[in-house]
Write a protein that holds these residues in place. Structure first.
Motif, short mmCIF file in Angstrom:
data_model
loop_
_atom_site.label_atom_id
_atom_site.label_comp_id
_atom_site.label_asym_id
_atom_site.label_seq_id
_atom_site.Cartn_x
_atom_site.Cartn_y
_atom_site.Cartn_z
N VAL A 1 4.53 -0.55 2.52
CA VAL A 1 4.34 -0.62 1.07
C VAL A 1 3.63 0.63 0.57
O VAL A 1 2.55 0.98 1.07
CB VAL A 1 3.53 -1.88 0.66
N GLU A 2 4.23 1.29 -0.39
CA GLU A 2 3.65 2.49 -0.99
C GLU A 2 3.13 2.18 -2.39
O GLU A 2 3.73 1.40 -3.14
CB GLU A 2 4.69 3.61 -1.11
N THR A 3 2.02 2.81 -2.74
CA THR A 3 1.48 2.69 -4.10
C THR A 3 2.03 3.81 -4.97
O THR A 3 2.01 4.98 -4.57
CB THR A 3 -0.06 2.78 -4.09
N VAL A 4 2.54 3.47 -6.12
CA VAL A 4 2.97 4.47 -7.10
C VAL A 4 1.93 4.40 -8.21
O VAL A 4 1.94 3.48 -9.04
CB VAL A 4 4.37 4.16 -7.65
N PHE A 5 1.00 5.34 -8.20
CA PHE A 5 -0.15 5.28 -9.07
C PHE A 5 0.24 5.21 -10.55
O PHE A 5 1.10 5.96 -11.02
CB PHE A 5 -1.08 6.47 -8.83
N GLY A 6 -0.38 4.28 -11.23
CA GLY A 6 -0.11 4.09 -12.64
C GLY A 6 1.07 3.18 -12.92
O GLY A 6 1.30 2.80 -14.08
N LEU A 7 1.82 2.82 -11.87
CA LEU A 7 3.01 1.99 -12.08
C LEU A 7 2.96 0.70 -11.27
O LEU A 7 3.00 -0.40 -11.81
CB LEU A 7 4.28 2.79 -11.73
N GLY A 8 2.89 0.83 -9.93
CA GLY A 8 2.92 -0.38 -9.11
C GLY A 8 3.17 -0.07 -7.65
O GLY A 8 2.57 0.86 -7.09
N TYR A 9 4.13 -0.74 -7.05
CA TYR A 9 4.42 -0.61 -5.63
C TYR A 9 5.92 -0.50 -5.37
O TYR A 9 6.73 -0.97 -6.16
CB TYR A 9 3.86 -1.82 -4.86
N ARG A 10 6.24 0.12 -4.23
CA ARG A 10 7.63 0.15 -3.78
C ARG A 10 7.66 0.12 -2.25
O ARG A 10 6.64 0.38 -1.60
CB ARG A 10 8.35 1.40 -4.28
N LEU A 11 8.81 -0.20 -1.71
CA LEU A 11 8.97 -0.22 -0.27
C LEU A 11 9.08 1.20 0.26
O LEU A 11 9.82 2.02 -0.30
CB LEU A 11 10.22 -1.02 0.11
N ALA A 12 8.36 1.50 1.33
CA ALA A 12 8.43 2.83 1.93
C ALA A 12 9.72 2.97 2.75
O ALA A 12 10.48 2.00 2.88
CB ALA A 12 7.21 3.06 2.83
N SER A 13 9.94 4.15 3.29
CA SER A 13 11.16 4.38 4.06
C SER A 13 11.19 3.57 5.33
O SER A 13 12.26 3.19 5.83
CB SER A 13 11.30 5.86 4.41
N CYS A 14 10.00 3.28 5.87
CA CYS A 14 9.88 2.50 7.13
C CYS A 14 10.60 3.19 8.29
O CYS A 14 11.06 2.53 9.24
CB CYS A 14 10.44 1.07 6.94
N VAL A 15 10.73 4.52 8.19
CA VAL A 15 11.37 5.31 9.23
C VAL A 15 10.36 6.35 9.74
O VAL A 15 9.71 7.01 8.92
CB VAL A 15 12.62 6.03 8.71
N PRO A 16 10.21 6.52 11.05
CA PRO A 16 9.24 7.48 11.59
C PRO A 16 9.48 8.89 11.03
O PRO A 16 10.61 9.34 10.91
CB PRO A 16 9.50 7.45 13.10
N GLY A 17 8.37 9.55 10.67
CA GLY A 17 8.46 10.93 10.21
C GLY A 17 8.82 11.09 8.75
O GLY A 17 8.94 12.21 8.26
#
Length: 279
Positions: free
Chosen positions: A262-278
């Motif tokens: 889970v990534e934070t998008v400051f000022g907006l909310g959250y989104r799913l990260a790539s979940c892939v190494p690197g």
């Protein structure tokens, strides 16, 4: 004579109220300490722990009237013992209890189970609610409360369990995104093949993000997706659940270097990260 009454939908505690109980009572299970009582059998087995006997009686009456069976306990130690001896479908905990408070009871139950947990709090301070959620609680309600609201919260929490574990349909198929795999029908989450145990609400938040990888969800949108049958949740609650999700994934193999789903998008909310190494 201190009594308990239900007037309309509001919980009332006072003098002179009728103490007649329409419940059929039986002894607590052998070998479990405390003075717990099982009320009439119903839709779900609910453990209620509160040191106030009047609160226990009113809550039990409201839930039993809705068709549930209620096991009432008066303190933390007996609540933990009851949860271990006969696992309930849902737990309602008062935060302030003798022996072991509700926060510690929640910690001990969470060490063995993902059962939904609802906190009762006599205090309206935000910090108490946040601590309750951080140790694994799914929701909270502040005293004094409407019995109709309490029953609605319980119904919503049980409904979320049902949606996460039994509802069929193409949208319930196993979902994969990089190292992350989520199986709604089996209520299972894995990261790089390693199981990550989430509560019902945490599962709902992650499932919402996984439904549209890359999309930025506002906190309000996540409340609508993760709490589809509960309109009482604040947006601040989502921050606490995301914090717990990250903590659990931090303990999984393959998350070295700080990678999180889970990534934070400051000022907006959250989104799913790539979940892939690197990445």
């Amino acid at each position: 004579d201190v009594g308990v009454a239900l007037e309309g939908e509001v919980l009332l505690l006072g003098y002179g109220a009728s103490r007649a109980r329409p419940h059929r009572l039986s002894l607590a299970e052998p070998g479990v300490p405390g003075n717990g009582l099982w009320y009439n059998a119903g839709m779900a087995r609910i453990l209620v722990a509160d040191d106030d006997p009047h609160i226990r009686e009113v809550v039990a009456f409201a839930l039993e009237s809705a068709g549930h069976s209620v096991h009432a306990r008066e303190d933390g130690p007996s609540a933990v013992a009851a949860a271990q001896a006969s696992p309930p479908d849902l737990v309602i905990l008062d935060i302030m209890m003798p022996g072991i408070d509700g926060i510690e009871v929640c910690r001990r139950i969470r060490a063995r189970s993902t059962v939904p947990i609802l906190f009762l709090s006599a205090r309206d301070e935000e910090i108490d609610k946040i601590i309750g959620l951080e140790v694994g609680g799914d929701d909270y309600i502040t005293k004094p409360f409407s019995t109709r609201e309490l029953v609605a919260r319980v119904k919503a929490m049980l409904r979320r369990v049902e949606l996460s574990s039994t509802e069929p349909g193409p949208e319930r198929k196993v979902k994969t995104h990089g190292k992350l795999t989520l199986d709604p029908e089996r209520f299972e989450v894995t990261w790089d093949g390693q199981a990550v145990v989430l509560t019902v609400t945490e599962f709902g938040v992650l499932e919402a993000l996984l439904s549209a990888p890359g999309k930025v969800y506002t906190r309000g949108e996540l409340v609508e997706r993760a709490y589809r049958f509960d309109n009482h949740v604040t947006e601040r609650t989502i921050d606490t659940h995301v914090k717990r999700i990250r903590k659990k994934f931090a303990g999984a193999a393959g998350t070295a270097g700080g990678q999180q789903p889970v990534e934070t998008v400051f000022g907006l909310g959250y989104r799913l990260a790539s979940c892939v190494p690197g990445e």
